[in-house]
Design a protein around this motif. Structure first.
Motif, short mmCIF file in Angstrom:
data_model
loop_
_atom_site.label_atom_id
_atom_site.label_comp_id
_atom_site.label_asym_id
_atom_site.label_seq_id
_atom_site.Cartn_x
_atom_site.Cartn_y
_atom_site.Cartn_z
N VAL A 242 35.05 -2.95 -33.98
CA VAL A 242 34.27 -4.62 -33.59
C VAL A 242 32.35 -3.48 -33.53
CG1 VAL A 242 35.25 -4.35 -31.08
CG2 VAL A 242 34.45 -6.62 -32.14
N GLY A 243 31.89 -4.57 -33.41
CA GLY A 243 30.18 -4.82 -33.29
C GLY A 243 29.61 -6.12 -32.03
N ASP A 244 28.28 -6.26 -32.97
CA ASP A 244 27.69 -7.29 -32.31
C ASP A 244 28.09 -8.58 -33.72
OD1 ASP A 244 26.27 -9.26 -31.30
OD2 ASP A 244 24.61 -8.07 -32.63
N LYS A 245 28.91 -9.48 -33.42
CA LYS A 245 29.20 -10.66 -33.43
C LYS A 245 30.30 -10.02 -34.80
CE LYS A 245 27.20 -12.39 -30.75
NZ LYS A 245 28.17 -13.63 -29.22
N ALA A 246 30.45 -8.86 -35.22
CA ALA A 246 31.19 -8.70 -36.74
C ALA A 246 32.82 -8.09 -36.19
CB ALA A 246 30.50 -8.52 -37.63
N ALA A 247 34.17 -8.23 -36.06
CA ALA A 247 34.90 -7.36 -36.26
C ALA A 247 35.19 -6.75 -38.07
CB ALA A 247 36.05 -7.84 -35.66
N ASP A 248 35.72 -5.53 -37.93
CA ASP A 248 36.35 -5.12 -39.30
C ASP A 248 37.73 -5.29 -39.09
OD1 ASP A 248 34.40 -3.93 -40.34
OD2 ASP A 248 34.28 -3.01 -38.65
#
Length: 458
Positions: free
Chosen positions: A91-97
């Motif tokens: 998970v990062g800035d406003k996005a998830a894998d």
């Protein structure tokens, strides 16, 4: 409600389901991602294949709560985007894998609620990797989801309320429980009496589990120090000490664990600030009573925020959902918030009592032998870790990881980091919090080799 709001909830246990319900009731359509095949989490795990067991058979006195939670999730299914059998591995800035079905894709979100739950805390001792040894949670999964026991003569070992719950569930299912070995002294259980005024149902239910086990002839021993598990290709017996005397019991399976540890990897990758929780003997994401973390738009609820149990998880999930709505300008029921926060505070106070009744096994890190395996993924022994501490001056957990590979294997330290921290702190004569916490690296769990990272965005 703005179409730009796209909340992502990780986990479909008690916290995740109540958070989703709260957002759905406000007109939002959250994404709910969960590794399991169906909602309910570990505590209210559903069967993989329907059988003739009733909710009472599966969940005992908690059947009503389980049924209500499952019913809530069924009612909102058409108003959420639900991704079962799916792993949020980064998970990062406003996005998830998210990995599912042999592929990975990226999900954009406006807000993130982490309801990642907890797993067993493992403390190694001789023979703990022998086939037939399960965590308490693993033993419970086998019984609930597959309707099978982990062995024909099972010993349950460790500390914490889950020890008695799983043993009782096995007995009620007709399994043969050879013994319950509690590392806490019997005198510690007297602390539970302090919890009767505030949580009578919880205390009496726990006492009933122990009483029913004893009434059915299950030996329950207190103040146990595990010595070793015997057997080469399969568990054949367990040896322990009581008051310096050794005891042995034949068995073909062991379920064990020493309370729970929060799953905090995604909070770490999201950039949340952590604080040390002395009661849980662990670092956890910093959050307020509403579930807000140090990162704007990221919330955390349930046991992933600190061990508090299923009832607290439901309350915290709802409160995190309301916090998200508050932060986006939605008017919420302030009276309901007061009720939720008051009940959460009461459960938190009761947790202090539970910790006194089920204490961490003091002195374990000094007693465990050098040749015991610490990190099973990388096959690193406790002696190898101690040698690095002694010969290379290691005093911090990530330095130990770099020099020995402890925590670099498939589990990414999920199983060994707690024990490694205890060993390091004891060897250096430092407080546990002084050795730090193991930093998280993606993926947080192993990914299949066939994963095709094709950059798909949804």
């Amino acid at each position: 409600m703005s179409d730009a709001l796209r909340p992502l909830i990780v986990g479909a246990g008690p916290a995740g389901i109540r958070a989703a319900q709260t957002l759905v009731d406000a007109g939002l359509r959250p994404i709910v991602v969960d590794e399991a095949a169906s909602g309910g989490g570990q505590i209210y795990r559903q069967r993989l294949v329907p059988d003739n067991r009733t909710p009472r058979d599966l969940y005992g006195s908690e059947a009503g709560k389980a049924t209500a939670l499952h019913g809530t999730f069924a009612r909102i299914r058409d108003r959420i985007e639900y991704l079962p059998h799916s792993l949020v591995w980064n998970v990062g800035d406003k996005a998830a894998d998210v990995a599912a079905g042999g592929r990975t894709r990226r999900l954009d979100f406006s807000h993130l609620i982490l309801a990642t739950g907890a797993t067993d805390r493992i403390l190694p001792f001789r023979g703990w990797t022998t086939p037939g040894v399960f965590t308490l949670g693993g033993a419970q999964i086998a019984l609930k989801s597959q309707g099978c026991a982990i062995g024909e003569q099972v010993v349950f070992l460790g500390s914490g309320p889950l020890l008695y719950l799983v043993a009782w569930q096995y007995v009620k299912a007709g399994a043969r429980v050879a013994a319950v070995l509690d590392t806490a002294p019997f005198s510690a259980k007297l602390h539970l009496l302090r919890g009767l005024p505030s949580q009578p149902g919880v205390v009496l239910r726990g006492l009933r589990y122990a009483a029913e086990l004893m009434a059915r002839g299950v030996p329950v021993r207190f103040g146990v120090e595990p010595d070793r598990i015997e057997g080469e290709t399969r568990v054949e017996g367990i040896v322990w000490r009581e008051r310096s005397e050794k005891h042995r019991l034949a068995c073909d399976a062991v379920g064990y664990g020493f309370a729970l540890r929060s799953e905090t990897q995604l909070a770490d990758l999201a950039g949340c600030r952590f604080v040390f929780d002395g009661r849980d003997r662990a670092w956890r994401p910093e959050r307020d009573i509403a579930g807000r973390t140090s990162v704007s738009g990221v919330y955390i609820a349930g046991d992933g925020a600190g061990i508090a149990g299923a009832d607290a998880a439901e309350l915290a999930g709802e409160r995190a959902g309301l916090a998200l709505l508050e932060d986006t300008g939605v008017t919420v029921d302030r009276a309901r918030i007061v009720v939720l926060e008051r009940r959460l505070a009461a459960i938190n106070r009761f947790r202090d009592i539970l910790e006194a009744a089920f204490p961490f096994p003091g002195g374990w890190a000094d007693r465990v032998d050098d040749d015991v395996l610490l990190c099973r993924c990388e096959e690193i022994s406790i002696g190898q870790a101690r040698a690095a501490m002694r010969e290379q001056g290691v005093h911090e957990l990530n330095r130990l990881k770099a020099l020995t590979r402890v925590g670099m294997g498939r589990c990414q330290g999920r199983m060994c980091a707690c024990a490694a921290a205890e060993i390091l702190a004891a060897a250096r004569g430092q407080p546990l919090e002084a050795v730090g916490r193991m930093r998280t690296q993606p993926p947080i769990k192993p990914l299949p080799l066939e994963i095709a990272a094709d950059g798909e965005t949804a």
